[in-house]
Design an enzyme around this catalytic site. Structure first.
Site, PDB file in Angstrom:
ATOM      1  N   PRO A   1       0.523  -0.845  -0.375  1.00 38.46           N
ATOM      2  CA  PRO A   1       0.127  -0.310   0.212  1.00 38.46           C
ATOM      3  C   PRO A   1       0.521   1.039   0.106  1.00 38.46           C
ATOM      4  O   PRO A   1       1.942   1.280   0.222  1.00 38.46           O
ATOM      5  CB  PRO A   1      -0.657  -0.160   1.672  1.00 38.46           C
ATOM      6  CG  PRO A   1       0.056  -0.795   2.190  1.00 38.46           C
ATOM      7  CD  PRO A   1       0.860  -1.839   1.911  1.00 38.46           C
ATOM      8  N   ASN A   2       0.392   2.091  -1.055  1.00 37.40           N
ATOM      9  CA  ASN A   2       0.729   3.612  -0.913  1.00 37.40           C
ATOM     10  C   ASN A   2       2.090   4.032  -1.545  1.00 37.40           C
ATOM     11  O   ASN A   2       2.844   4.857  -1.499  1.00 37.40           O
ATOM     12  CB  ASN A   2       0.699   4.079   0.752  1.00 37.40           C
ATOM     13  CG  ASN A   2      -0.198   4.430   1.209  1.00 37.40           C
ATOM     14  OD1 ASN A   2      -1.335   4.375   1.102  1.00 37.40           O
ATOM     15  ND2 ASN A   2      -0.051   3.178   2.412  1.00 37.40           N
TER      16      ASN A   2
ATOM     17  N   ARG B   1       3.960  10.904  -2.148  1.00 39.84           N
ATOM     18  CA  ARG B   1       4.351  10.548  -0.117  1.00 39.84           C
ATOM     19  C   ARG B   1       5.535  10.724   0.119  1.00 39.84           C
ATOM     20  O   ARG B   1       6.631  10.583  -0.318  1.00 39.84           O
ATOM     21  CB  ARG B   1       3.590   9.027  -0.900  1.00 39.84           C
ATOM     22  CG  ARG B   1       3.840   8.595   0.667  1.00 39.84           C
ATOM     23  CD  ARG B   1       3.641   7.193   0.533  1.00 39.84           C
ATOM     24  NE  ARG B   1       3.743   6.746   1.734  1.00 39.84           N
ATOM     25  CZ  ARG B   1       3.962   5.981   2.297  1.00 39.84           C
ATOM     26  NH1 ARG B   1       4.686   4.517   1.329  1.00 39.84           N
ATOM     27  NH2 ARG B   1       4.036   4.511   2.905  1.00 39.84           N
TER      28      ARG B   1
ATOM     29  N   TYR C   1      10.081   8.788   0.887  1.00 39.07           N
ATOM     30  CA  TYR C   1      10.755   7.948  -0.664  1.00 39.07           C
ATOM     31  C   TYR C   1      11.500   8.494  -1.486  1.00 39.07           C
ATOM     32  O   TYR C   1      11.526   7.826  -2.483  1.00 39.07           O
ATOM     33  CB  TYR C   1       9.375   7.382  -0.548  1.00 39.07           C
ATOM     34  CG  TYR C   1       8.985   7.181   0.160  1.00 39.07           C
ATOM     35  CD1 TYR C   1       9.233   6.308   1.554  1.00 39.07           C
ATOM     36  CD2 TYR C   1       7.722   7.960   1.342  1.00 39.07           C
ATOM     37  CE1 TYR C   1       8.756   5.210   2.254  1.00 39.07           C
ATOM     38  CE2 TYR C   1       7.421   6.720   2.571  1.00 39.07           C
ATOM     39  CZ  TYR C   1       7.920   5.624   3.249  1.00 39.07           C
ATOM     40  OH  TYR C   1       7.667   5.141   3.787  1.00 39.07           O
TER      41      TYR C   1
ATOM     42  N   ASN D   1       8.074  -5.153  -1.507  1.00 35.25           N
ATOM     43  CA  ASN D   1       8.100  -4.515  -0.210  1.00 35.25           C
ATOM     44  C   ASN D   1       6.406  -4.197   0.224  1.00 35.25           C
ATOM     45  O   ASN D   1       5.449  -3.593  -0.921  1.00 35.25           O
ATOM     46  CB  ASN D   1       8.259  -3.113  -1.164  1.00 35.25           C
ATOM     47  CG  ASN D   1       8.579  -2.042  -0.129  1.00 35.25           C
ATOM     48  OD1 ASN D   1       8.161  -2.067   1.161  1.00 35.25           O
ATOM     49  ND2 ASN D   1       8.761  -0.826  -0.610  1.00 35.25           N
TER      50      ASN D   1
ATOM     51  N   ALA E   1       2.954  -1.043   3.983  1.00 33.32           N
ATOM     52  CA  ALA E   1       2.973  -0.976   5.651  1.00 33.32           C
ATOM     53  C   ALA E   1       2.915  -2.550   6.526  1.00 33.32           C
ATOM     54  O   ALA E   1       2.629  -2.621   7.919  1.00 33.32           O
ATOM     55  CB  ALA E   1       1.452   0.103   6.084  1.00 33.32           C
TER      56      ALA E   1
ATOM     57  N   GLU F   1      12.606  -9.773   1.149  1.00 33.07           N
ATOM     58  CA  GLU F   1      12.134  -8.308   1.401  1.00 33.07           C
ATOM     59  C   GLU F   1      12.675  -6.909   0.839  1.00 33.07           C
ATOM     60  O   GLU F   1      13.684  -7.034   1.380  1.00 33.07           O
ATOM     61  CB  GLU F   1      11.470  -7.839   3.102  1.00 33.07           C
ATOM     62  CG  GLU F   1      11.397  -7.224   3.863  1.00 33.07           C
ATOM     63  CD  GLU F   1      11.336  -7.260   5.444  1.00 33.07           C
ATOM     64  OE1 GLU F   1      11.151  -8.856   6.131  1.00 33.07           O
ATOM     65  OE2 GLU F   1      10.726  -6.970   6.018  1.00 33.07           O
TER      66      GLU F   1
ATOM     67  N   HIS G   1      12.713  -2.840   1.504  1.00 30.61           N
ATOM     68  CA  HIS G   1      11.927  -2.028   1.832  1.00 30.61           C
ATOM     69  C   HIS G   1      13.359  -0.256   1.380  1.00 30.61           C
ATOM     70  O   HIS G   1      14.728  -0.539   1.452  1.00 30.61           O
ATOM     71  CB  HIS G   1      12.364  -1.149   3.229  1.00 30.61           C
ATOM     72  CG  HIS G   1      11.630  -2.558   4.400  1.00 30.61           C
ATOM     73  ND1 HIS G   1      10.045  -1.501   3.837  1.00 30.61           N
ATOM     74  CD2 HIS G   1      11.540  -3.188   4.534  1.00 30.61           C
ATOM     75  CE1 HIS G   1       9.759  -3.603   4.086  1.00 30.61           C
ATOM     76  NE2 HIS G   1      10.662  -4.015   4.704  1.00 30.61           N
TER      77      HIS G   1
ATOM     78  N   ARG H   1      13.317   4.493  11.378  1.00 30.13           N
ATOM     79  CA  ARG H   1      12.611   5.807  11.806  1.00 30.13           C
ATOM     80  C   ARG H   1      10.976   5.599  13.184  1.00 30.13           C
ATOM     81  O   ARG H   1      12.065   5.012  14.295  1.00 30.13           O
ATOM     82  CB  ARG H   1      11.571   5.075  10.310  1.00 30.13           C
ATOM     83  CG  ARG H   1      12.100   6.127   9.254  1.00 30.13           C
ATOM     84  CD  ARG H   1      11.912   5.681   7.836  1.00 30.13           C
ATOM     85  NE  ARG H   1      10.589   6.402   7.659  1.00 30.13           N
ATOM     86  CZ  ARG H   1       9.257   5.542   7.105  1.00 30.13           C
ATOM     87  NH1 ARG H   1       9.374   5.004   6.507  1.00 30.13           N
ATOM     88  NH2 ARG H   1       8.210   6.970   6.738  1.00 30.13           N
TER      89      ARG H   1
HETATM   90  C1  DQA Z   1       8.298   0.996   3.827  1.00 30.64           C
HETATM   91  C2  DQA Z   1       8.564   0.825   4.972  1.00 30.64           C
HETATM   92  C3  DQA Z   1       7.117   0.997   5.866  1.00 30.64           C
HETATM   93  O1  DQA Z   1       7.994   1.404   7.113  1.00 30.64           O
HETATM   94  C4  DQA Z   1       6.043   1.682   5.111  1.00 30.64           C
HETATM   95  O2  DQA Z   1       5.006   1.611   5.331  1.00 30.64           O
HETATM   96  C5  DQA Z   1       5.608   1.948   3.687  1.00 30.64           C
HETATM   97  C6  DQA Z   1       7.631   1.800   2.991  1.00 30.64           C
HETATM   98  C7  DQA Z   1       9.944   1.097   3.201  1.00 30.64           C
HETATM   99  O3  DQA Z   1       9.863   1.215   1.259  1.00 30.64           O
HETATM  100  O4  DQA Z   1      10.617   1.751   3.238  1.00 30.64           O
HETATM  101  O5  DQA Z   1       5.032   2.269   3.194  1.00 30.64           O
HETATM  102  O6  DQA Z   1       8.256  -0.314   2.916  1.00 30.64           O
END
Ligand code: DQA
Length: 149
Positions: free
Chosen positions: A12-13, A20, A25, A76, A79, A100, A102, A109
């Site tokens: 998500p997002n 964002r 990011y 990825n 959240a 995995e 990020h 963070r």
């Molecule tokens: C994330 C890190 C997560 O904590 C966050 O909720 C994201 C992006 C990253 O790629 O840094 O949406 O996965």
């Protein structure tokens, strides 16, 4: 020449990349991430399919399908990383390598980002290198497929 196929899944997002929190990011958008993954994969002799969803159920279904097909995964979970036991269980059922990733470094963070519920069931985790986290993950997948030690 076609290469080995790897699925790159984004939670998500991540469709909002570039808009964002650019200070966290970066300024590049989601399409730039897709292009980055395609180029990185090509350099490694891999082929990627890159997907994004805001839906936990869709992400779980994609992971299940990859698991059944024995398809390697870069994921990825965004959240969902921090609380989705459903995603964790789906990943635990995958036999092919899973990495995995990020973009940011969640350990640096907010405290709710310090724990990943999926890390324990994947081959490894890469965080904090921006889009390069995906390139490093693809490299790790390639090494696993080639039987590197
Ligand atoms: C994330 C890190 C997560 O904590 C966050 O909720 C994201 C992006 C990253 O790629 O840094 O949406 O996965």
């Amino acid at each position: 020449m076609s290469g080995q196929e790897v699925l790159v899944l984004n939670g998500p997002n991540l469709n909002l990349l570039g808009v964002r929190e650019p200070s966290v990011y970066g300024e590049a958008d989601y399409q730039a991430l897709v292009t980055y993954c395609e180029h990185s994969a090509k350099d490694l002799g891999l082929v990627v399919e890159v997907r994004q969803t805001n839906s936990e159920s869709e992400l779980v279904e994609w992971v299940q399908q990859a698991g059944v097909a024995g398809r390697p995964l870069v994921i990825n979970p965004a959240a969902f990383t921090h609380y989705s036991y459903a995603l964790r269980d789906a990943l635990a059922a995958c036999s092919a390598p899973v990495v995995e990733v990020h973009i940011s470094n969640p350990a640096a963070r907010e405290s709710f980002r310090h724990h990943s519920v999926v890390s324990a069931v994947v081959m490894g985790s890469i965080a904090g290198f921006g889009f390069a986290s995906y390139g490093l993950a693809l490299r790790a997948i390639k090494g696993a497929l080639d039987g590197d030690k």
